[in-house]
Design an enzyme around this catalytic site. Sequence first.
Site: not given
Length: 371
Positions: A71, A151, A179, A201, A237, A323
């Site tokens: 994100g 979030n 979220q 995730h 890649t 965070c």
Amino acid sequence: MEQIYLDYNASTPIASEVKDAMRPFLEEYYGNPSALHFAGTHNKQAIENARMQVSRLINATPNEITFTSGGSEANNHVLKGIFESYANKGTHIITTRIEHPAILNPCHYLEKHGAKVTYLEVDQYGRVDLHAVEEAITNETILISIMHANNEVGTIQPIHEIGQIARKHGVLFHTDASQSVGKVPLDVNSLQVDFLTIAGHKMYAPKGVGALYIREGIKIEPLIHGAGHESGRRAGTENVLLIVGLGKACELAEYYQAEVVQVRNLRDYFWNQLQSLPNVKVSLNGHPDSRLPNTLNVNFEGRVGQEILDRLPQIAASTGSACHAGSVNLSPVLKAMGVEELIGMGAVRFSLGKYTTKEEIDQVIELLNTI
């Protein structure tokens, strides 16, 4: 007593179906997807299949999906790419005070390079005012970036209505849906967004992979320059293993609605049980209705949220976003919502997921009652 995970907004477990889809790309398929021989073509096909899976979930077309490392990269790509690509039109960006740091910090960075950023206020539920959005638009406005769902408190913004305002004024519109993807239905056309961020995730895929929806026809400067991967939009890649995992997670999310109802019911049960705890007053942060079905941000008034969690090491929850974990300062989100400091200091975010059980919630209530 077993450990109980109630921090799904920070990160989700990897779904077993996602692990199964990824396993062959650990053991068998190792070729570079850009290679034209047999070892590359299978991986290239796997990437394109994942691109289709992601696009179907949000009602986009596959060529509108760019895979990223997550994100934060997607958000940086939009903000910095539009600032550079549309510099001849203007330098003004509109966002809110309750965005994730992956939006706020790139905005602060761009301000050092000449950007003018308007940070909109929110109400006591964490929602922006539509009139304030429209009034903030100027002739130099090049981008509006407002998250789909917060979030920390789970409040869902009126993205469709903001999209209408942006279209009316010819301004590009981005929403960080990290979220909300997989938790509530999303349709990029109904929302009328030009860009949308996905983080793997947060939806039972691995960490380190995400996607950015870029509406067809929009030219944007790449964040990472190099060879012409991802149709020239993102060099490097491709991480086939993680991309396959994200694609499978998006496919699963199409059929997640029954589980969403179960999670919402469990969250509401949890909230009712919390309100019945003796000798403690609790209050809710976030919108009572327009909120993510899995998110419960609660003030234990007269307490300190982190101290509560410190006394319950077997429970994984958060005092705000991940965070800010470990800080006893009032969350910037709660501060922007006007939550009183003495009340907000007791805030704890519980975020549930499809593996959460009623038995676990009952155990948490028992533990909270004990302390």
